[in-house]
Design an enzyme around this catalytic site. Sequence first.
Site, PDB file in Angstrom:
ATOM      1  N   SER A   1       8.061 -18.045 -18.659  1.00  0.00           N
ATOM      2  CA  SER A   1       9.308 -17.501 -19.194  1.00  0.00           C
ATOM      3  C   SER A   1      10.292 -18.643 -19.382  1.00  0.00           C
ATOM      4  CB  SER A   1       9.896 -16.487 -18.199  1.00  0.00           C
ATOM      5  OG  SER A   1      11.254 -16.252 -18.495  1.00  0.00           O
ATOM      6  N   SER A   2      11.119 -18.533 -20.409  1.00  0.00           N
ATOM      7  CA  SER A   2      12.148 -19.562 -20.612  1.00  0.00           C
ATOM      8  C   SER A   2      13.101 -19.579 -19.425  1.00  0.00           C
ATOM      9  CB  SER A   2      12.939 -19.288 -21.892  1.00  0.00           C
ATOM     10  OG  SER A   2      12.060 -19.163 -22.969  1.00  0.00           O
TER      11      SER A   2
ATOM     12  N   HIS B   1       7.575 -22.148 -24.993  1.00  0.00           N
ATOM     13  CA  HIS B   1       6.634 -22.583 -23.954  1.00  0.00           C
ATOM     14  C   HIS B   1       5.238 -22.080 -24.325  1.00  0.00           C
ATOM     15  CE1 HIS B   1       6.927 -18.437 -22.646  1.00  0.00           C
ATOM     16  NE2 HIS B   1       8.232 -18.553 -22.489  1.00  0.00           N
TER      17      HIS B   1
ATOM     18  N   GLU C   1       3.137  -9.444 -24.274  1.00  0.00           N
ATOM     19  CA  GLU C   1       3.035  -8.243 -23.423  1.00  0.00           C
ATOM     20  C   GLU C   1       3.853  -8.386 -22.139  1.00  0.00           C
ATOM     21  OE1 GLU C   1      -1.211  -7.732 -23.090  1.00  0.00           O
ATOM     22  OE2 GLU C   1      -1.332  -6.834 -25.095  1.00  0.00           O
TER      23      GLU C   1
ATOM     24  N   HIS D   1       4.832 -18.601 -25.874  1.00  0.00           N
ATOM     25  CA  HIS D   1       5.114 -18.517 -27.319  1.00  0.00           C
ATOM     26  C   HIS D   1       3.974 -19.155 -28.116  1.00  0.00           C
ATOM     27  CE1 HIS D   1       9.317 -18.672 -25.578  1.00  0.00           C
ATOM     28  NE2 HIS D   1       9.375 -17.570 -26.303  1.00  0.00           N
TER      29      HIS D   1
END
Length: 285
Positions: free
Chosen positions: A186-187, A35, A149, A38
């Site tokens: 977040s995935s 996403h 982070e 990344h």
Amino acid sequence: MIKICKTIDEVRKEVKQYRKEGLSVGLVPTMGYLHEGHKSLIDKAVAENDIIIVSDFVNPTQFGPNEDLADYPRDLEKDAMLCDNAKVDILFAPKPEEMYASNGCTFVTVDGLTNELCGKSRPIHFRGVATVVSKLFNIVTPDRAYFGEKDAQQLAVIRRMVKDLNFNIEIIGCPIVREEDGLAKSSRNKYLNEEERLEAIVLHRALVLGKEAVAGGEADASKVKELIVDMINSESLSKIDYVEIVDAETIQPVSIIEGPILCALAVSFGNTRLIDNFSYDNEEK
Ligand code: PAF
């Protein structure tokens, strides 16, 4: 054009050639289902290295027996497209049996830093992370490696491991990327139903409140935690795993906020456990 490598030998062969040509290599370790978060790591790696390798591997050793290994979202085709568009050279997508021999018995543990926060409720998690990241470092031998982070404890653990084990690799931390309403990307966000997704915004709001209190001079960690906990508990579906304030380097809880701290939380909405945090350093005020 991106090259997809499934074996360790293939990656090693490519890297050997890059080294002959004097090219620098940046590694972005991921578990795939890429996403915008990344993508920000990849973009930074592209800006700082000649060659970019992204690993795409859902690492079984960092999941506990009752965690979401089997359900963890995967989409290699979409990941390859995102990487190709982002100018990644190699997508390393090994199968578990390529990464782990069935009789493998060597693991990397980082003591102390892994006892608090996520280490408390996920006791084998960081051993799995440190082991797979060491393996990736040995396979790819990058000059630099990029980590988000959002997983602040993971970043601290990896920095410490690199120092203690003398990996000659620069570790680069990259800022949290958020949705427009503040939820950290977040995935796992895709697991949230509509109601949970709406309530999950409270995490960022509570962290902003906590950070404002610290910036305003509140040095009593328990008071800051209380503000955050109360706000999160106001949402009916939230279930707090932890809200903690720790020393940013040692990841040990502090009662008085003085030096650099990390305020981190893990909260579940339904079956989805989300993490988020803020860092604060008085010196940098
Ligand atoms: O942050 C992650 O996605 C994973 O923990 C990592 C660093 C790729 C190791 O599997």
